[in-house]
Design a protein around this motif. Structure first.
Motif, mmCIF file in Angstrom:
data_model
loop_
_atom_site.group_PDB
_atom_site.id
_atom_site.type_symbol
_atom_site.label_atom_id
_atom_site.label_comp_id
_atom_site.label_asym_id
_atom_site.label_seq_id
_atom_site.Cartn_x
_atom_site.Cartn_y
_atom_site.Cartn_z
ATOM 1 N N THR A 20 -2.647 -6.497 5.571
ATOM 2 C CA THR A 20 -3.291 -6.975 6.790
ATOM 3 C C THR A 20 -2.287 -7.284 7.886
ATOM 4 O OG1 THR A 20 -3.213 -9.249 5.951
ATOM 5 C CG2 THR A 20 -5.212 -7.979 5.508
ATOM 6 N N SER A 21 -1.051 -6.837 7.694
ATOM 7 C CA SER A 21 -0.009 -7.097 8.679
ATOM 8 C C SER A 21 -0.346 -6.499 10.030
ATOM 9 C CB SER A 21 1.314 -6.484 8.182
ATOM 10 O OG SER A 21 2.284 -6.553 9.195
ATOM 11 N N PRO A 22 -0.144 -7.227 11.125
ATOM 12 C CA PRO A 22 -0.442 -6.723 12.455
ATOM 13 C C PRO A 22 0.331 -5.468 12.787
ATOM 14 C CG PRO A 22 -0.102 -9.099 12.512
ATOM 15 C CD PRO A 22 0.303 -8.638 11.154
ATOM 16 N N SER A 23 1.504 -5.281 12.188
ATOM 17 C CA SER A 23 2.322 -4.108 12.483
ATOM 18 C C SER A 23 1.670 -2.822 12.039
ATOM 19 C CB SER A 23 3.702 -4.256 11.815
ATOM 20 O OG SER A 23 3.550 -4.258 10.406
ATOM 21 N N GLU A 24 0.671 -2.933 11.152
ATOM 22 C CA GLU A 24 -0.013 -1.733 10.696
ATOM 23 C C GLU A 24 -1.028 -1.253 11.725
ATOM 24 O OE1 GLU A 24 0.361 0.157 8.014
ATOM 25 O OE2 GLU A 24 2.060 -1.034 7.398
ATOM 26 N N GLY A 25 -1.357 -2.123 12.694
ATOM 27 C CA GLY A 25 -2.284 -1.727 13.748
ATOM 28 C C GLY A 25 -3.635 -1.358 13.181
ATOM 29 N N HIS A 26 -4.000 -0.051 13.310
ATOM 30 C CA HIS A 26 -5.294 0.439 12.834
ATOM 31 C C HIS A 26 -5.135 1.143 11.491
ATOM 32 C CE1 HIS A 26 -7.248 -0.539 16.631
ATOM 33 N NE2 HIS A 26 -6.220 -0.005 17.248
ATOM 34 N N ALA A 27 -4.396 0.530 10.591
ATOM 35 C CA ALA A 27 -4.115 1.174 9.308
ATOM 36 C C ALA A 27 -5.390 1.534 8.564
ATOM 37 C CB ALA A 27 -3.247 0.258 8.454
ATOM 38 N N ALA A 28 -6.440 0.696 8.721
ATOM 39 C CA ALA A 28 -7.675 0.956 7.992
ATOM 40 C C ALA A 28 -8.563 1.971 8.707
ATOM 41 C CB ALA A 28 -8.438 -0.354 7.807
ATOM 42 N N ASN A 54 -0.617 13.369 17.159
ATOM 43 C CA ASN A 54 -1.053 12.165 16.466
ATOM 44 C C ASN A 54 -1.146 12.403 14.961
ATOM 45 O OD1 ASN A 54 -1.950 9.399 16.557
ATOM 46 N ND2 ASN A 54 -3.998 10.132 16.074
ATOM 47 N N LEU A 55 -1.657 13.573 14.572
ATOM 48 C CA LEU A 55 -1.724 13.913 13.144
ATOM 49 C C LEU A 55 -0.323 13.962 12.534
ATOM 50 C CD1 LEU A 55 -4.445 16.719 12.838
ATOM 51 C CD2 LEU A 55 -4.619 14.314 12.174
ATOM 52 N N LYS A 56 0.606 14.571 13.259
ATOM 53 C CA LYS A 56 1.983 14.685 12.752
ATOM 54 C C LYS A 56 2.613 13.306 12.594
ATOM 55 C CE LYS A 56 4.482 18.122 14.472
ATOM 56 N NZ LYS A 56 5.036 19.102 15.445
ATOM 57 N N ALA A 57 2.337 12.426 13.546
ATOM 58 C CA ALA A 57 2.893 11.069 13.472
ATOM 59 C C ALA A 57 2.297 10.296 12.305
ATOM 60 C CB ALA A 57 2.628 10.334 14.783
ATOM 61 N N MET A 58 0.983 10.413 12.116
ATOM 62 C CA MET A 58 0.306 9.703 11.031
ATOM 63 C C MET A 58 0.768 10.156 9.656
ATOM 64 S SD MET A 58 -3.652 9.442 12.330
ATOM 65 C CE MET A 58 -4.134 8.383 10.958
ATOM 66 N N ASN A 59 1.127 11.459 9.570
ATOM 67 C CA ASN A 59 1.508 12.030 8.278
ATOM 68 C C ASN A 59 3.005 12.290 8.152
ATOM 69 O OD1 ASN A 59 -1.217 12.685 6.810
ATOM 70 N ND2 ASN A 59 -1.547 13.243 8.943
ATOM 71 N N HIS A 60 3.767 11.748 9.102
ATOM 72 C CA HIS A 60 5.235 11.844 9.077
ATOM 73 C C HIS A 60 5.715 13.297 8.966
ATOM 74 C CE1 HIS A 60 5.142 7.511 8.625
ATOM 75 N NE2 HIS A 60 4.372 7.643 7.566
ATOM 76 N N GLU A 70 -3.558 20.083 0.446
ATOM 77 C CA GLU A 70 -2.829 18.895 0.889
ATOM 78 C C GLU A 70 -3.790 17.886 1.514
ATOM 79 O OE1 GLU A 70 0.784 17.816 4.066
ATOM 80 O OE2 GLU A 70 0.054 19.870 3.852
ATOM 81 N N LYS A 71 -3.565 16.602 1.277
ATOM 82 C CA LYS A 71 -4.408 15.568 1.858
ATOM 83 C C LYS A 71 -3.701 14.956 3.066
ATOM 84 C CE LYS A 71 -7.146 14.224 -2.190
ATOM 85 N NZ LYS A 71 -7.540 13.117 -3.075
ATOM 86 N N LEU A 72 -4.390 14.977 4.186
ATOM 87 C CA LEU A 72 -3.830 14.451 5.424
ATOM 88 C C LEU A 72 -4.611 13.226 5.883
ATOM 89 C CD1 LEU A 72 -3.383 17.733 7.506
ATOM 90 C CD2 LEU A 72 -1.609 16.503 6.240
ATOM 91 N N LYS A 73 -3.904 12.280 6.443
ATOM 92 C CA LYS A 73 -4.566 11.149 7.079
ATOM 93 C C LYS A 73 -5.121 11.629 8.413
ATOM 94 C CE LYS A 73 -1.696 7.345 5.303
ATOM 95 N NZ LYS A 73 -0.746 6.282 5.695
ATOM 96 N N VAL A 74 -6.378 11.302 8.703
ATOM 97 C CA VAL A 74 -6.977 11.647 9.994
ATOM 98 C C VAL A 74 -7.629 10.393 10.556
ATOM 99 C CG1 VAL A 74 -7.349 14.091 9.464
ATOM 100 C CG2 VAL A 74 -9.097 12.428 8.848
ATOM 101 N N PRO A 75 -7.532 10.176 11.874
ATOM 102 C CA PRO A 75 -8.112 8.972 12.477
ATOM 103 C C PRO A 75 -9.625 8.952 12.363
ATOM 104 C CG PRO A 75 -7.405 10.492 14.163
ATOM 105 C CD PRO A 75 -6.873 11.019 12.869
ATOM 106 N N GLN A 76 -10.162 7.766 12.340
ATOM 107 C CA GLN A 76 -11.596 7.597 12.145
ATOM 108 C C GLN A 76 -12.142 6.646 13.204
ATOM 109 O OE1 GLN A 76 -12.655 5.714 8.419
ATOM 110 N NE2 GLN A 76 -14.405 7.050 8.149
#
Length: 212
Positions: A20-28, A54-60, A70-76
């Motif tokens: 729940t750290s604020p540094s995670e921003g919108h981690a959830a 944004n996708l590249k940043a989220m998935n490093h 491959e499983k990628l993180k995508v914004p929701q």
């Protein structure tokens, strides 16, 4: 026994703080997408209303390579639509998209469209060019205007595609970290201008050579 319980509680508390750290921003505010055959980062970004950067940043990711399965993180939710903070007005965005389409059409790759948009943004920041997007696009030269579509009067009649707008958005997102600094582009099969041909090449994409 008491020490073990205390240690366990301490670990659990640390885990809660970490998630729940604020540094995670919108981690959830993301979900996972499994890459399918035929997918590209652009098609995935379009499907989830975000940008490739944004996708590249989220998935490093440092490149556009993805693998089937491959499983990628995508914004929701809202995270998808507010992923990139725009620094251009709606009018400027449309004007850039019109020029991008005029110069690349349907034949040039998406990366080429992004680079054309970056040329515009790089010129705005360069002391040799006008200080606004509109000023750069409508800059007058000895031959009339800097860009052929403006010179011919076709620019304002062009209807940009979603891909053209996406290219502009990605260029805006990438501009602060752009190290190439492209200021010009041309088709080497058409251009005969010796000065242009002598400029240092930054990258070649599709039928265009970009230079500075």
């Amino acid at each position: 026994m008491f020490k073990r319980i205390l240690l366990t509680l301490t670990v659990v508390c640390c885990m809660v703080v970490a998630f729940t750290s604020p540094s995670e921003g919108h981690a959830a505010a993301y979900t996972y997408y499994k890459v399918q055959k035929g997918d590209t980062l652009y098609s995935i970004a379009k499907k989830h209303k975000t940008t490739v950067s944004n996708l590249k940043a989220m998935n490093h990711k440092r490149n556009d390579i993805i693998i089937v399965g491959e499983k990628l993180k995508v914004p929701q939710g809202r995270a998808a639509t507010s992923a990139v903070k725009k620094s251009v007005t709606a009018e400027e965005r449309k004007l850039m998209a019109q020029l991008v389409h005029a110069e690349t059409g349907y034949s040039e790759p998406f990366a080429g469209k992004v680079e054309v948009a970056l040329v515009i943004l790089n010129r705005v920041k360069h002391p040799s060019f006008p200080k606004s997007i509109k000023g750069v696009i409508y800059q007058k030269t000895k031959s009339g205007y800097a860009f052929v579509p403006v010179r011919t009067g076709k620019l304002t009649k062009i209807q940009p595609t979603k891909q053209d707008y996406a290219a502009v958005d990605q260029a805006v997102a990438l501009h602060s970290n752009d190290k190439r600094g492209s200021l010009y582009f041309y088709n080497p099969k058409i251009t005969k201008n010796k000065w242009m041909l002598s400029r240092p090449v930054t990258i070649r994409i599709g039928n265009h050579v970009f230079a500075k």
